[in-house]
Design a protein around this motif. Structure first.
Motif, mmCIF file in Angstrom:
data_model
loop_
_atom_site.group_PDB
_atom_site.id
_atom_site.type_symbol
_atom_site.label_atom_id
_atom_site.label_comp_id
_atom_site.label_asym_id
_atom_site.label_seq_id
_atom_site.Cartn_x
_atom_site.Cartn_y
_atom_site.Cartn_z
ATOM 1 N N VAL A 123 0.862 -1.189 0.000
ATOM 2 C CA VAL A 123 0.000 0.000 0.000
ATOM 3 C C VAL A 123 0.890 1.227 0.000
ATOM 4 C CG1 VAL A 123 -1.730 1.300 1.297
ATOM 5 C CG2 VAL A 123 -1.865 -1.193 1.187
ATOM 6 N N VAL A 124 0.603 2.158 -0.900
ATOM 7 C CA VAL A 124 1.364 3.417 -0.952
ATOM 8 C C VAL A 124 0.399 4.567 -0.705
ATOM 9 C CG1 VAL A 124 3.076 2.498 -2.546
ATOM 10 C CG2 VAL A 124 1.049 3.659 -3.431
ATOM 11 N N ASN A 125 0.955 5.710 -0.374
ATOM 12 C CA ASN A 125 0.109 6.890 -0.207
ATOM 13 C C ASN A 125 0.084 7.678 -1.515
ATOM 14 O OD1 ASN A 125 -0.500 6.388 2.468
ATOM 15 N ND2 ASN A 125 1.253 7.533 3.228
ATOM 16 N N CYS A 126 -1.089 8.123 -1.899
ATOM 17 C CA CYS A 126 -1.226 8.953 -3.093
ATOM 18 C C CYS A 126 -0.379 10.213 -2.898
ATOM 19 C CB CYS A 126 -2.701 9.315 -3.298
ATOM 20 S SG CYS A 126 -2.942 10.583 -4.539
ATOM 21 N N THR B 196 -0.562 12.989 -4.152
ATOM 22 C CA THR B 196 -1.325 14.233 -4.214
ATOM 23 C C THR B 196 -2.168 14.448 -2.961
ATOM 24 O OG1 THR B 196 -1.416 14.076 -6.611
ATOM 25 C CG2 THR B 196 -3.007 15.546 -5.569
ATOM 26 N N CYS B 197 -2.923 13.414 -2.546
ATOM 27 C CA CYS B 197 -3.861 13.628 -1.448
ATOM 28 C C CYS B 197 -3.616 12.705 -0.257
ATOM 29 C CB CYS B 197 -5.300 13.476 -1.936
ATOM 30 S SG CYS B 197 -5.712 11.776 -2.356
ATOM 31 N N ASP B 198 -2.557 11.862 -0.335
ATOM 32 C CA ASP B 198 -2.170 11.016 0.798
ATOM 33 C C ASP B 198 -3.144 9.884 1.082
ATOM 34 O OD1 ASP B 198 0.324 11.534 1.644
ATOM 35 O OD2 ASP B 198 -0.241 12.283 3.620
ATOM 36 N N THR B 199 -4.065 9.631 0.172
ATOM 37 C CA THR B 199 -4.962 8.494 0.343
ATOM 38 C C THR B 199 -4.181 7.205 0.137
ATOM 39 O OG1 THR B 199 -6.888 9.727 -0.429
ATOM 40 C CG2 THR B 199 -6.990 7.339 -0.630
ATOM 41 N N LYS B 200 -4.477 6.189 0.934
ATOM 42 C CA LYS B 200 -3.780 4.914 0.767
ATOM 43 C C LYS B 200 -4.238 4.254 -0.528
ATOM 44 C CE LYS B 200 -2.771 3.947 5.603
ATOM 45 N NZ LYS B 200 -1.670 4.919 5.493
ATOM 46 N N VAL B 201 -3.271 3.833 -1.337
ATOM 47 C CA VAL B 201 -3.556 3.204 -2.626
ATOM 48 C C VAL B 201 -2.934 1.818 -2.621
ATOM 49 C CG1 VAL B 201 -3.269 3.379 -5.123
ATOM 50 C CG2 VAL B 201 -3.481 5.470 -3.734
ATOM 51 N N PHE C 186 -4.226 3.902 -11.546
ATOM 52 C CA PHE C 186 -3.550 5.207 -11.535
ATOM 53 C C PHE C 186 -2.453 5.267 -10.483
ATOM 54 C CE2 PHE C 186 -7.930 6.017 -13.022
ATOM 55 C CZ PHE C 186 -7.629 6.354 -14.330
ATOM 56 N N ARG C 187 -2.109 4.083 -9.894
ATOM 57 C CA ARG C 187 -1.075 4.073 -8.859
ATOM 58 C C ARG C 187 0.204 4.737 -9.371
ATOM 59 N NH1 ARG C 187 -1.770 -0.835 -11.172
ATOM 60 N NH2 ARG C 187 0.057 -1.986 -11.849
ATOM 61 N N PRO C 188 0.973 5.411 -8.588
ATOM 62 C CA PRO C 188 0.751 5.549 -7.138
ATOM 63 C C PRO C 188 -0.350 6.535 -6.757
ATOM 64 C CG PRO C 188 2.616 6.892 -7.782
ATOM 65 C CD PRO C 188 2.138 6.177 -9.037
ATOM 66 N N PHE C 189 -1.066 7.043 -7.731
ATOM 67 C CA PHE C 189 -2.153 7.982 -7.421
ATOM 68 C C PHE C 189 -3.436 7.216 -7.166
ATOM 69 C CE2 PHE C 189 0.881 9.996 -10.233
ATOM 70 C CZ PHE C 189 1.221 11.118 -9.498
ATOM 71 N N CYS C 190 -4.338 7.807 -6.372
ATOM 72 C CA CYS C 190 -5.574 7.121 -6.029
ATOM 73 C C CYS C 190 -6.590 7.259 -7.146
ATOM 74 C CB CYS C 190 -6.139 7.691 -4.723
ATOM 75 S SG CYS C 190 -6.717 9.394 -4.868
#
Ligand SMILES: [Zn+2]
Length: 77
Positions: A5-8, A10-15, A23-27
């Motif tokens: 699990v990584v943090n987005c 841009t917004c720190d959401t867990k991805v 869209f990883r690492p983006f949520c």
């Protein structure tokens, strides 16, 4: 073993790093686009030296004006 699990960025959401997050690492696509936009803005700032050029241009114009004024003075003599 679960997917990492990584943090987005841009917004720190867990991805979850898996096929479920295209869209990883983006949520989301939105966060990916926002990050790309930030990059574009950063590049624009780095390349943003036209301010210096404008200053030089103004100095150059003043010099030109002085030169032209000198010519005008000679012309009127
Ligand atoms: Zn996000």
């Amino acid at each position: 073993m679960s997917a990492p699990v990584v943090n987005c960025p841009t917004c720190d959401t867990k991805v979850v790093w898996s096929e479920a997050s295209p869209f990883r690492p983006f949520c989301s696509e939105r966060c990916k686009l926002i990050d790309l936009g930030d990059w574009a803005a950063e590049n624009h700032r780095i390349a943003g030296k036209p301010d210096l050029n404008a200053e030089l241009g103004e100095e150059y114009l003043a010099e030109l004006e002085e030169e032209l004024m000198g010519k005008d003075n000679q012309f009127f003599k």
